[in-house]
Design a protein around this motif. Structure first.
Motif, short mmCIF file in Angstrom:
data_model
loop_
_atom_site.label_atom_id
_atom_site.label_comp_id
_atom_site.label_asym_id
_atom_site.label_seq_id
_atom_site.Cartn_x
_atom_site.Cartn_y
_atom_site.Cartn_z
N PHE A 71 4.24 6.15 -7.19
CA PHE A 71 3.37 6.77 -6.11
C PHE A 71 4.34 7.28 -4.99
O PHE A 71 4.12 8.47 -4.40
N LEU A 72 4.91 6.24 -4.37
CA LEU A 72 5.72 6.47 -3.18
C LEU A 72 6.88 7.33 -3.34
O LEU A 72 7.55 7.65 -2.64
N THR A 73 7.27 7.26 -4.58
CA THR A 73 8.41 8.08 -4.83
C THR A 73 8.45 9.57 -5.34
O THR A 73 9.03 10.29 -5.07
N GLU A 74 6.93 9.57 -6.23
CA GLU A 74 6.79 10.85 -6.69
C GLU A 74 5.80 11.83 -6.00
O GLU A 74 5.72 13.07 -6.25
N THR A 75 5.07 11.14 -5.00
CA THR A 75 4.03 11.89 -4.05
C THR A 75 4.68 12.51 -2.75
O THR A 75 5.19 11.51 -2.06
N LYS A 76 4.35 13.61 -2.48
CA LYS A 76 4.65 14.12 -1.11
C LYS A 76 3.41 13.61 -0.17
O LYS A 76 2.35 14.08 -0.11
N LEU A 77 4.02 12.87 0.80
CA LEU A 77 2.86 12.15 1.59
C LEU A 77 3.09 12.92 3.01
O LEU A 77 3.94 13.25 3.42
N PRO A 78 1.87 12.75 3.64
CA PRO A 78 1.87 13.19 5.09
C PRO A 78 2.73 12.37 5.91
O PRO A 78 3.24 11.11 5.51
N ASP A 93 6.10 -5.57 -8.61
CA ASP A 93 7.18 -6.09 -8.63
C ASP A 93 8.26 -5.84 -7.60
O ASP A 93 7.83 -5.37 -6.54
N GLY A 94 9.62 -6.21 -7.76
CA GLY A 94 10.37 -6.05 -6.68
C GLY A 94 10.65 -4.76 -6.29
O GLY A 94 10.68 -4.36 -4.85
N ASN A 95 10.66 -3.56 -7.20
CA ASN A 95 10.86 -2.26 -6.82
C ASN A 95 9.43 -1.83 -5.92
O ASN A 95 9.57 -0.79 -4.92
N ASP A 96 8.39 -2.31 -6.25
CA ASP A 96 7.25 -1.81 -5.81
C ASP A 96 7.14 -2.29 -4.23
O ASP A 96 7.02 -1.47 -3.32
N LEU A 97 7.54 -3.66 -4.24
CA LEU A 97 7.45 -4.28 -2.83
C LEU A 97 8.61 -3.61 -1.94
O LEU A 97 8.41 -3.26 -0.57
N LYS A 98 9.67 -3.06 -2.60
CA LYS A 98 10.70 -2.63 -1.65
C LYS A 98 10.24 -1.06 -1.06
O LYS A 98 10.37 -0.76 0.03
N LYS A 99 9.47 -0.32 -2.16
CA LYS A 99 8.97 0.88 -1.51
C LYS A 99 8.04 0.75 -0.80
O LYS A 99 7.80 1.51 0.37
N LEU A 100 7.13 -0.03 -0.75
CA LEU A 100 5.84 -0.85 0.04
C LEU A 100 6.30 -1.06 1.58
O LEU A 100 5.74 -0.46 2.40
N LEU A 101 7.25 -1.89 1.53
CA LEU A 101 7.94 -2.29 2.81
C LEU A 101 8.40 -1.03 3.54
O LEU A 101 8.28 -0.81 4.75
N SER A 102 9.30 -0.17 2.79
CA SER A 102 9.55 1.09 3.50
C SER A 102 8.63 1.91 3.89
O SER A 102 8.71 2.38 5.22
N TYR A 103 7.56 2.07 3.19
CA TYR A 103 6.38 2.82 3.57
C TYR A 103 6.06 2.45 4.77
O TYR A 103 5.64 3.18 5.62
N VAL A 104 5.54 1.05 4.74
CA VAL A 104 4.93 0.62 6.18
C VAL A 104 5.99 0.79 7.20
O VAL A 104 5.79 1.00 8.48
N SER A 226 -12.24 -1.07 9.62
CA SER A 226 -12.11 -0.10 11.11
C SER A 226 -10.62 -0.42 11.66
O SER A 226 -10.33 0.21 12.72
N TYR A 227 -10.07 -1.40 11.39
CA TYR A 227 -8.59 -1.68 11.83
C TYR A 227 -7.58 -0.74 11.63
O TYR A 227 -6.60 -0.64 12.20
N LEU A 228 -8.02 -0.10 10.36
CA LEU A 228 -6.93 1.14 10.03
C LEU A 228 -7.26 2.34 11.03
O LEU A 228 -8.56 2.73 11.24
N PRO A 229 -6.10 3.07 11.22
CA PRO A 229 -6.29 4.37 12.20
C PRO A 229 -6.92 5.45 11.20
O PRO A 229 -6.91 5.13 9.85
N VAL A 230 -7.89 6.35 11.65
CA VAL A 230 -8.16 7.40 11.06
C VAL A 230 -7.37 8.39 10.43
O VAL A 230 -6.73 9.26 11.22
N LEU A 231 -6.62 8.22 9.36
CA LEU A 231 -5.76 8.84 8.84
C LEU A 231 -5.89 9.30 7.25
O LEU A 231 -6.87 8.69 6.65
N PRO A 232 -5.06 10.10 6.76
CA PRO A 232 -5.48 10.32 5.21
C PRO A 232 -5.28 8.86 4.56
O PRO A 232 -4.32 8.35 4.71
N THR A 233 -6.08 8.65 3.78
CA THR A 233 -6.06 7.20 2.91
C THR A 233 -6.02 7.45 1.38
O THR A 233 -6.66 8.35 0.83
#
Length: 394
Positions: A71-78, A93-104, A226-233
């Motif tokens: 999802f994080l590599t194939e999708t054009k995100l805002p 797995d390791g690849n998922d977490l690596k992309k998730l950490l980069s995303y955050v 509600s702790y999440l900001p109002v953004l595309p989710t």
């Protein structure tokens, strides 16, 4: 006109009757926690997913049916967005977490509510999450928020969960506790990572239909989100439903997903197997009876014997019978028939089991016949009877 096979008719009738019974009988309440956003059962999350757009003030909320890495590599995100996970086990797995950490780290937010999380992620973010055995619970711990504006008097009681699960914080520098249980143990934390934030919650049952629609607990899920900001989710369903959505379901996959159809599938498979085993045996081609080969050599000997006898060649026939008889003695008992003496008589009697007197008489007739220059019809008949008596006595 071909008659219908009664076994197939019985099988078809059984399957149809079972499917109709399963379809029309009252369905028992399914208490299985699926956390799926299209499940109306108590522990699905359809209610929350459908109410979120109103709480998000029109910000888009999309379902994700891909692994985190894809999802994080194939999708054009805002530029900025939220990524929400509500599941029992957060598998990455390791690849998922690596992309998730980069995303955050780029300034996005990830909300995870799960009982079990990867050790690699929890160690990196400075906490540890262990699922307690619900069978060993002695009471139900209430949950509440740390923020006074969100706290509820008396707290929230999610009585299908004992509330004993909590998050052990190892690094407090970037960790902020948002919610606690009645023992003051952290159950909901915020972890600052790069420019973004991780929200980790360990009671996903609080986001299910049962508690979102219950007046006593209905506001808990929305306060937590509600702790999440109002953004595309982006709402993850890959953890709960896998990669394929309803439009991509094959017929076979749909059958396996429906309990009644799934059991009917097994019934058909078992019935066809039984039919192949039992009905196949009944209708197999009849095996023809093969007569054993006849001993034509015996018929030939009889024919030749009758010819000699009818032509009056008694001497020739008698000598041939003696030759065949002695050859049979050699083959069967391994005796030397050159000399028909007393030793030969005793050995033949012992090996054949024939009476000694009959053996002696037979051998005497054989010796006399071998010495005679011409054998008569009487001699032939006498020899033949003696040899037949010997064979019958065996």
């Amino acid at each position: 006109m071909l008659k219908p096979n009664k076994y197939l008719l019985i099988l078809l009738t059984t399957v149809v009757a079972y499917v109709l019974y399963e379809y029309y009988r009252p369905k028992p309440i399914n208490w299985e926690p699926t956390y799926q956003n299209d499940d109306k059962i108590p522990f699905g999350t359809q209610a929350l997913f459908e109410l979120m757009p109103d709480a998000w003030q029109g910000a888009p909320i999309k379902t994700v049916r891909l692994p985190v890495y894809n999802f994080l590599t194939e999708t054009k995100l805002p530029v900025r967005s939220n990524y929400v996970f509500v599941c029992h086990d957060f598998n990455a797995d390791g690849n998922d977490l690596k992309k998730l950490l980069s995303y955050v780290g780029r300034g996005n937010n990830v909300f995870i509510s799960a009982y079990i999380l990867p050790d690699s992620l929890s160690t990196l973010l400075g906490f540890k999450a262990d699922e307690k055995d619900p069978l060993k619970a002695d009471s139900t711990l209430r949950q509440n928020f740390v923020n006074p504006q969100l706290r509820k008097a008396g707290g929230y009681n999610f009585f299908h969960d004992d509330g004993r699960n909590f998050l052990m914080i190892n690094k407090s520098q970037h960790v902020m506790v948002i919610g606690r249980n009645a023992r003051n143990e952290p159950t909901f934390i915020r972890v600052q990572y790069g420019k973004g934030q991780f929200f980790v919650h360990n009671l996903p049952l609080a986001f299910t239909n049962y508690y979102v629609l219950d007046k006593k607990t209905s506001d808990y899920a929305f306060k937590a989100l509600s702790y999440l900001p109002v953004l595309p989710t982006y709402w993850d369903e890959y953890q709960n439903q896998g990669r394929f959505d309803a439009d991509q379901q094959s017929v076979f996959r749909y059958i396996r997903s429906q309990p009644a159809l799934n059991w009917a599938y097994y019934l058909v498979a078992f019935g066809l197997l039984s039919y192949a085993i039992f009905a196949g045996k009944r209708t197999q081609r009849i095996i023809p009876v093969i007569e054993p080969a006849k001993n034509t050599s015996l018929d030939f000997v009889k024919t030749v014997g009758q010819m000699y006898f009818q032509q009056g060649e008694h001497d020739n026939l008698a000598r041939k019978k003696i030759q065949y008889f002695l050859a049979d003695i050699r083959d069967q008992y391994g005796l030397n028939t050159t000399v028909l003496d007393r030793e030969f008589i005793e050995t033949l009697s012992r090996k054949s089991g024939a009476p000694n007197d009959e053996t002696d008489e037979l051998v005497r007739l054989l010796r006399n016949a071998q010495k005679s220059t011409l054998l008569s019809e009487y001699d032939l008949l006498t020899l033949t009877r003696a040899m037949e008596r010997f064979k019958q006595a065996l």
